[in-house]
Design a protein around this motif. Structure first.
Motif, PDB file in Angstrom:
ATOM      1  N   VAL A  26       0.585  -1.111   0.078  1.00 57.25           N
ATOM      2  CA  VAL A  26       0.088  -0.029   0.009  1.00 57.25           C
ATOM      3  C   VAL A  26       1.125   1.241   0.035  1.00 57.25           C
ATOM      4  N   SER A  27       0.300   2.264  -0.355  1.00 56.32           N
ATOM      5  CA  SER A  27       0.926   3.442  -0.403  1.00 56.32           C
ATOM      6  C   SER A  27       0.115   4.722   0.303  1.00 56.32           C
ATOM      7  N   SER A  28       0.769   5.924   0.183  1.00 55.45           N
ATOM      8  CA  SER A  28      -0.078   6.976   0.761  1.00 55.45           C
ATOM      9  C   SER A  28      -0.118   8.067   0.110  1.00 55.45           C
ATOM     10  N   TYR A  29      -0.966   8.990  -0.039  1.00 59.04           N
ATOM     11  CA  TYR A  29      -1.371   9.899  -1.057  1.00 59.04           C
ATOM     12  C   TYR A  29      -0.221  10.953  -1.005  1.00 59.04           C
ATOM     13  N   GLY A  30       0.198  11.200   0.361  1.00 53.52           N
ATOM     14  CA  GLY A  30       1.559  12.345   0.355  1.00 53.52           C
ATOM     15  C   GLY A  30       2.712  11.710  -0.245  1.00 53.52           C
ATOM     16  N   ALA A  31       3.002  10.419  -0.264  1.00 55.75           N
ATOM     17  CA  ALA A  31       4.242  10.010  -0.879  1.00 55.75           C
ATOM     18  C   ALA A  31       3.917  10.044  -2.588  1.00 55.75           C
ATOM     19  N   ILE A  32       2.671   9.767  -2.799  1.00 56.43           N
ATOM     20  CA  ILE A  32       2.506   9.783  -4.376  1.00 56.43           C
ATOM     21  C   ILE A  32       2.887  11.064  -4.767  1.00 56.43           C
ATOM     22  N   ALA A  33       2.096  12.070  -4.062  1.00 57.75           N
ATOM     23  CA  ALA A  33       2.151  13.301  -4.255  1.00 57.75           C
ATOM     24  C   ALA A  33       3.569  14.090  -4.299  1.00 57.75           C
ATOM     25  N   MET A  44      -4.723  16.488  -3.890  1.00 62.12           N
ATOM     26  CA  MET A  44      -5.175  16.173  -5.294  1.00 62.12           C
ATOM     27  C   MET A  44      -4.924  14.942  -5.584  1.00 62.12           C
ATOM     28  N   VAL A  45      -4.116  14.107  -5.068  1.00 59.75           N
ATOM     29  CA  VAL A  45      -3.763  12.681  -5.619  1.00 59.75           C
ATOM     30  C   VAL A  45      -5.283  11.868  -5.054  1.00 59.75           C
ATOM     31  N   GLY A  46      -5.848  12.208  -4.045  1.00 59.16           N
ATOM     32  CA  GLY A  46      -6.892  11.571  -3.570  1.00 59.16           C
ATOM     33  C   GLY A  46      -8.172  11.720  -4.658  1.00 59.16           C
ATOM     34  N   TRP A  47      -8.216  13.108  -4.759  1.00 65.76           N
ATOM     35  CA  TRP A  47      -9.187  13.618  -5.971  1.00 65.76           C
ATOM     36  C   TRP A  47      -8.921  12.829  -7.355  1.00 65.76           C
ATOM     37  N   ALA A  48      -7.793  12.763  -7.597  1.00 65.33           N
ATOM     38  CA  ALA A  48      -7.438  12.230  -9.084  1.00 65.33           C
ATOM     39  C   ALA A  48      -7.891  10.863  -9.166  1.00 65.33           C
ATOM     40  N   LEU A  49      -7.673  10.196  -7.783  1.00 65.95           N
ATOM     41  CA  LEU A  49      -7.950   8.670  -7.500  1.00 65.95           C
ATOM     42  C   LEU A  49      -9.446   8.545  -7.710  1.00 65.95           C
ATOM     43  N   PRO A  60      -5.802   0.437  -9.039  1.00 71.02           N
ATOM     44  CA  PRO A  60      -5.815   0.173  -7.788  1.00 71.02           C
ATOM     45  C   PRO A  60      -5.825   1.276  -6.492  1.00 71.02           C
ATOM     46  N   ALA A  61      -6.859   2.058  -6.436  1.00 77.46           N
ATOM     47  CA  ALA A  61      -7.164   3.118  -5.632  1.00 77.46           C
ATOM     48  C   ALA A  61      -7.213   2.581  -4.011  1.00 77.46           C
ATOM     49  N   HIS A  62      -7.707   1.338  -4.086  1.00 74.87           N
ATOM     50  CA  HIS A  62      -7.672   0.921  -2.677  1.00 74.87           C
ATOM     51  C   HIS A  62      -6.418   0.570  -2.029  1.00 74.87           C
ATOM     52  N   ARG A  63      -5.246   0.429  -2.688  1.00 78.80           N
ATOM     53  CA  ARG A  63      -4.129   0.489  -2.184  1.00 78.80           C
ATOM     54  C   ARG A  63      -3.314   1.750  -1.785  1.00 78.80           C
ATOM     55  N   VAL A  64      -4.270   2.714  -2.004  1.00 77.36           N
ATOM     56  CA  VAL A  64      -3.661   3.907  -1.614  1.00 77.36           C
ATOM     57  C   VAL A  64      -4.440   4.616  -0.320  1.00 77.36           C
ATOM     58  N   VAL A  65      -3.812   4.909   0.822  1.00 74.77           N
ATOM     59  CA  VAL A  65      -4.474   5.187   2.060  1.00 74.77           C
ATOM     60  C   VAL A  65      -3.639   6.494   2.542  1.00 74.77           C
ATOM     61  N   ASN A  66      -4.311   7.209   3.503  1.00 77.93           N
ATOM     62  CA  ASN A  66      -3.714   8.192   4.095  1.00 77.93           C
ATOM     63  C   ASN A  66      -2.356   7.786   4.778  1.00 77.93           C
ATOM     64  N   ARG A  67      -1.548   8.880   5.482  1.00 77.06           N
ATOM     65  CA  ARG A  67      -0.307   8.470   6.020  1.00 77.06           C
ATOM     66  C   ARG A  67      -0.485   7.890   7.201  1.00 77.06           C
ATOM     67  N   LYS A  68      -1.746   7.670   7.754  1.00 73.87           N
ATOM     68  CA  LYS A  68      -2.078   7.012   8.965  1.00 73.87           C
ATOM     69  C   LYS A  68      -2.260   5.337   8.681  1.00 73.87           C
ATOM     70  N   GLY A  69      -2.423   5.143   7.468  1.00 72.73           N
ATOM     71  CA  GLY A  69      -2.954   3.916   6.926  1.00 72.73           C
ATOM     72  C   GLY A  69      -4.233   3.635   7.290  1.00 72.73           C
TER      73      GLY A  69
END
Length: 115
Positions: A26-33, A44-49, A60-69
DNA sequence: CGTCTGACGCACG
DNA sequence: GCGTGCGCCAGAC
């Protein structure tokens, strides 16, 4: 470079990076950003997803969560359990809408990916 | 054109 | 460690 081009690249990069997330990770929005060059554009990452859900290509948007998991975006999958089910089917354990061993299975594009 | 919103993240208390 | 507030960028109204 036109701003429009930049915007297009932003969404496109989000999709590409998200698709590169391996199963069980899994990854986080901040990491991708941060990886795409806009560390402060995590929202924006979350919005794009969110828009990616309407895309023809599966993301696989389900593999992306916030920094807290935390599965903050589960609500956008229609049912609240869809995101959890998808993650669990990939050996990702979810407890109380939170990913266990999040730090362990965390996938950082900046470190794992390189270009 | 001005304003609000949003699947976030960080600083502060 | 937890709750609150602010900033961030881009789009929708």
């Amino acid at each position: 470079m036109n701003r429009k081009q930049k915007n297009n690249n932003f969404f496109e990069k989000v999709y590409q990076v998200t698709r590169k997330i391996p199963c069980g990770r899994v990854s986080s929005y901040g990491a991708i950003a941060r990886y795409i060059g806009s560390p402060q554009a995590a929202r924006m990452v979350g919005w794009a997803l969110n828009k990616s859900l309407s895309q023809k290509e599966f993301v696989p948007a389900h593999r992306v969560v916030n920094r807290k998991g935390l599965l903050t975006g589960k609500k956008h999958f229609g049912a609240s359990n869809i995101m959890r089910e998808l993650l669990e089917s990939e050996n990702v354990i979810i407890e109380n809408d939170q990913i266990l061993n999040f730090k362990n299975i965390f996938w950082d594009p900046c470190k794992e990916l390189s270009f």
